[in-house]
Design a protein around this motif. Structure first.
Motif, PDB file in Angstrom:
ATOM      1  N   LEU A 155       0.829  -1.208   0.000  1.00 37.79           N
ATOM      2  CA  LEU A 155       0.000   0.000   0.000  1.00 37.79           C
ATOM      3  C   LEU A 155       0.864   1.259   0.000  1.00 37.79           C
ATOM      4  O   LEU A 155       0.503   2.269  -0.625  1.00 37.79           O
ATOM      5  CB  LEU A 155      -0.934  -0.011   1.210  1.00 37.79           C
ATOM      6  N   ILE A 158       2.011   1.740  -3.579  1.00 43.65           N
ATOM      7  CA  ILE A 158       0.924   2.259  -4.417  1.00 43.65           C
ATOM      8  C   ILE A 158       0.775   3.765  -4.208  1.00 43.65           C
ATOM      9  O   ILE A 158       0.651   4.537  -5.166  1.00 43.65           O
ATOM     10  CB  ILE A 158      -0.393   1.534  -4.108  1.00 43.65           C
ATOM     11  N   ALA A 159       0.796   4.176  -2.941  1.00 38.00           N
ATOM     12  CA  ALA A 159       0.675   5.609  -2.635  1.00 38.00           C
ATOM     13  C   ALA A 159       1.816   6.393  -3.262  1.00 38.00           C
ATOM     14  O   ALA A 159       1.623   7.509  -3.778  1.00 38.00           O
ATOM     15  CB  ALA A 159       0.656   5.814  -1.118  1.00 38.00           C
ATOM     16  N   GLU A 162       1.405   6.405  -7.237  1.00 34.04           N
ATOM     17  CA  GLU A 162       0.283   7.252  -7.671  1.00 34.04           C
ATOM     18  C   GLU A 162       0.418   8.688  -7.183  1.00 34.04           C
ATOM     19  O   GLU A 162      -0.439   9.523  -7.450  1.00 34.04           O
ATOM     20  CB  GLU A 162      -1.034   6.655  -7.161  1.00 34.04           C
ATOM     21  N   SER A 211      -4.855   4.252  -0.726  1.00 29.93           N
ATOM     22  CA  SER A 211      -4.361   3.162  -1.572  1.00 29.93           C
ATOM     23  C   SER A 211      -5.365   2.016  -1.619  1.00 29.93           C
ATOM     24  O   SER A 211      -5.585   1.414  -2.679  1.00 29.93           O
ATOM     25  CB  SER A 211      -3.018   2.656  -1.040  1.00 29.93           C
TER      26      SER A 211
END
Length: 237
Positions: A155, A158-159, A162, A211
């Motif tokens: 997670l 992902i953060a 993105e 996330s």
């Protein structure tokens, strides 16, 4: 059992029990019956509804229905997110330092001991008090720790990929949520965060939530066959 009667009760937890460290284990408890009571349900009338802060019986039924629908919706979304996240982790490679696993294992152990109301300085002492084999308990919390660390790493990545940013609106909403959970005002929570210099920790939790929402929104989710509320609740006890 009768009032004031005491005896030992052994419970065999199912393999899919939500507390993974006890799943599939036999645990012995010392049980004392402090009181035996009968429950008499009140008559469902408008007067009763008003005592419970509803306008009428119909208003009570409507709002309870809305609450149940919201609760079940959130629960199902949570299960879907967990399933998606597990699929991502199963198809990812990790190089996790053992020190990170050990730190998470200590956190899980302390949380478990607190949940049982037991003060134990070591895993050996705790297992002896609850009657659980030490090796099996350590293996279970290690597996849980590995999953927890992998979840955090996925997670967080992902953060990062993105480029998620914590806006003031999201931060304020998180403070309101924390304040409600702890029965405090938002200014009180802000003061605690300032004293502990922990705003970064709160923002990190927000990024993790973002996330989770992201992978849910990006996933292709198919609906399963409808089931009754009773069955749903029985499966999640």
């Amino acid at each position: 059992m009768k009032k004031n009667e005491e005896k030992e009760v052994t419970i065999k937890y199912p393999k899919d029990y939500y507390m993974k460290e006890f799943a599939g284990q036999k645990v012995t408890y010392s049980v004392l019956v402090a009181e035996i009571s009968d429950m008499e349900l009140p008559e469902l009338t408008d007067d009763f509804a008003k005592e419970e802060n509803y306008e009428s019986v119909e208003d009570m039924k409507l709002k309870i229905k809305e609450y149940i629908e919201s609760y079940i919706g959130e629960r199902l979304r949570g299960e879907a997110k967990s399933s998606i996240l597990k699929n991502i982790m199963d198809h990812s490679k990790f190089d996790i330092p053992n020190s990170m696993i050990q730190s998470e294992m200590n956190t899980i152990f302390n949380r478990t001991a607190q949940r049982f109301g037991i003060q134990a300085e070591s895993i050996d002492e705790f297992c002896g008090m609850v009657g659980i084999p030490v090796e099996e308990f350590e293996q279970r919390i290690r597996e849980e720790a590995e999953q927890s660390v992998k979840t955090t790493l996925v997670l967080s990545e992902i953060a990062k990929q993105e480029n998620f940013q914590v806006e003031e609106g999201k931060y304020g909403a998180m403070l309101e949520k924390i304040a409600m959970n702890y029965g405090k005002s938002v200014p009180e929570i802000e003061e605690i965060i300032a004293q502990n210099n922990s705003r970064q920790n709160v923002e990190y939790e927000i990024l993790i939530d973002m996330s989770m929402d992201f992978i849910y929104d990006m996933a292709k989710i198919s609906k399963s066959k409808p089931i009754t509320v009773e069955k749903l609740m029985a499966e999640n006890v």
